[in-house]
Scaffold this motif. Structure first.
Motif, PDB file in Angstrom:
ATOM      1  N   TYR A  46       1.082  -1.359   0.172  1.00  0.00           N
ATOM      2  CA  TYR A  46       0.106  -0.046   0.108  1.00  0.00           C
ATOM      3  C   TYR A  46       0.681   0.891   0.485  1.00  0.00           C
ATOM      4  CZ  TYR A  46      -3.100   3.850   1.903  1.00  0.00           C
ATOM      5  OH  TYR A  46      -3.655   5.310   2.157  1.00  0.00           O
ATOM      6  N   ARG A  91     -11.458   1.590  -6.142  1.00  0.00           N
ATOM      7  CA  ARG A  91     -12.756   1.203  -5.147  1.00  0.00           C
ATOM      8  C   ARG A  91     -13.793   1.815  -5.396  1.00  0.00           C
ATOM      9  NH1 ARG A  91     -14.524   0.649  -0.392  1.00  0.00           N
ATOM     10  NH2 ARG A  91     -13.722   2.713   0.323  1.00  0.00           N
ATOM     11  N   TYR A  96     -15.745  -4.670  -1.513  1.00  0.00           N
ATOM     12  CA  TYR A  96     -14.614  -5.428  -1.192  1.00  0.00           C
ATOM     13  C   TYR A  96     -13.423  -5.856  -1.658  1.00  0.00           C
ATOM     14  CZ  TYR A  96     -17.880  -8.249  -3.583  1.00  0.00           C
ATOM     15  OH  TYR A  96     -18.721  -8.151  -4.827  1.00  0.00           O
TER      16      TYR A  96
ATOM     17  N   HIS B  29      -8.197  -7.213  12.232  1.00  0.00           N
ATOM     18  CA  HIS B  29      -8.346  -7.423  10.647  1.00  0.00           C
ATOM     19  C   HIS B  29      -9.484  -8.363  10.790  1.00  0.00           C
ATOM     20  CE1 HIS B  29      -5.619  -4.594   9.206  1.00  0.00           C
ATOM     21  NE2 HIS B  29      -5.846  -3.992   9.654  1.00  0.00           N
ATOM     22  N   GLN B  48     -13.523 -12.947  -0.305  1.00  0.00           N
ATOM     23  CA  GLN B  48     -13.671 -11.966   0.122  1.00  0.00           C
ATOM     24  C   GLN B  48     -14.726 -12.142   1.030  1.00  0.00           C
ATOM     25  OE1 GLN B  48     -15.643  -8.824   1.840  1.00  0.00           O
ATOM     26  NE2 GLN B  48     -14.407  -8.108   2.710  1.00  0.00           N
ATOM     27  N   LYS B  94      -8.131  -6.406   5.533  1.00  0.00           N
ATOM     28  CA  LYS B  94      -8.942  -5.005   5.660  1.00  0.00           C
ATOM     29  C   LYS B  94      -9.143  -4.813   7.330  1.00  0.00           C
ATOM     30  CE  LYS B  94     -12.765  -5.155   3.584  1.00  0.00           C
ATOM     31  NZ  LYS B  94     -13.328  -4.339   4.876  1.00  0.00           N
ATOM     32  N   GLU B 100     -11.552   1.378   4.744  1.00  0.00           N
ATOM     33  CA  GLU B 100     -10.829   0.470   4.490  1.00  0.00           C
ATOM     34  C   GLU B 100      -9.586  -0.433   3.257  1.00  0.00           C
ATOM     35  OE1 GLU B 100     -15.310  -1.060   4.502  1.00  0.00           O
ATOM     36  OE2 GLU B 100     -14.643  -1.450   2.729  1.00  0.00           O
ATOM     37  N   THR B 101      -8.805   0.377   3.650  1.00  0.00           N
ATOM     38  CA  THR B 101      -7.069  -0.405   2.756  1.00  0.00           C
ATOM     39  C   THR B 101      -7.249  -1.315   3.221  1.00  0.00           C
ATOM     40  OG1 THR B 101      -6.416   2.453   3.252  1.00  0.00           O
ATOM     41  CG2 THR B 101      -5.300   0.619   2.987  1.00  0.00           C
ATOM     42  N   GLN B 102      -6.912  -2.325   1.769  1.00  0.00           N
ATOM     43  CA  GLN B 102      -6.310  -3.854   2.418  1.00  0.00           C
ATOM     44  C   GLN B 102      -4.629  -3.343   2.274  1.00  0.00           C
ATOM     45  OE1 GLN B 102      -8.499  -6.944   0.229  1.00  0.00           O
ATOM     46  NE2 GLN B 102      -8.987  -5.440  -1.142  1.00  0.00           N
TER      47      GLN B 102
END
Lengths: 110, 113
Positions: A46, A91, A96, B29, B48, B94, B100-102
């Protein structure tokens, strides 16, 4: 789902700023822009994300145009370790699923 | 803090066999996603899970299945392996909240012979 378009590859001289563009012309108002990078088949890392405003963290800056149809990731002082594939992802809100494209292969040159 | 962990790191199987891949999310998480990355392409979403329930499935055959345990760790199972299943399998966990950063693990590289 909004699609993204990125250049296939870019070169950047070490120590210079690397500016990686991304086009996301079909983005909706509540969709975030995320940037990840992947170094030599490791897991994606990230980098940064944003919705409307420009964002900056210790790794990079993210500039989003006013109409939100494109963005630019800026690595202010690229190093050899920044050589990687950079993915721009849109996103959808409350979902999800990240849809990855083929990304931009950035090569930082000594 | 430990990031997302995956095991094993590498795996070699033959066609027709079954494989189980494991993932432990970042502490706190509750959501885990699985992605498949074939050489030269970006990762493709498989599943998911959130709070032990499947919340989404990508365009993968029924040979692919997954589950999430009470401690939020997860397994991805692939039956009747094909050569085309050779790939890097990535797990991501996540954070909760709007943004909601993965965060991705290092992946399991599967080679099917």
């Amino acid at each position: 789902d909004a699609k993204t378009t990125q250049p296939t590859s870019m070169d950047c001289a070490e120590g210079r700023a690397a500016n990686l563009p991304c086009n996301h012309s079909t983005i909706s108002g509540n969709e975030y822009v995320y940037w990840y990078r992947q170094i030599h088949s490791q897991g994606p890392q990230y980098i940064i994300h944003g919705l409307k405003n420009n964002e900056t963290n210790e790794m990079a800056s993210l500039i989003i145009t006013e109409d939100r149809k494109s963005s630019t990731l800026i690595l202010p002082h690229a190093t050899l370790r920044d050589t990687a594939v950079y993915y721009c992802i849109v996103r959808p809100f409350r979902t999800y699923k990240y849809i990855f494209g083929t990304g931009t292969r950035l090569k930082v040159l000594a | 803090d430990a990031g997302v962990t995956q095991s094993p790191t590498h795996l070699i199987k033959t066609r027709g066999q079954h494989v189980t891949l494991r993932c432990s999310p970042i502490s706190g998480h509750k959501s885990v996603s699985w992605y498949q990355q074939v050489l030269g392409q970006g990762p493709q979403f498989i599943f998911q899970y959130y709070e032990k329930e499947e919340r989404g499935r990508g365009n993968f055959p029924d040979r692919f299945s997954a589950r999430q345990f009470p401690n939020y760790s997860s397994e991805l199972n692939v039956n009747a392996l094909l050569l085309g299943d050779s790939a890097l399998y990535l797990c991501a966990s996540k954070s909760t909240g709007v943004e909601e950063t993965q965060y991705f693990g290092p992946g399991t590289r599967l080679l099917v012979l």
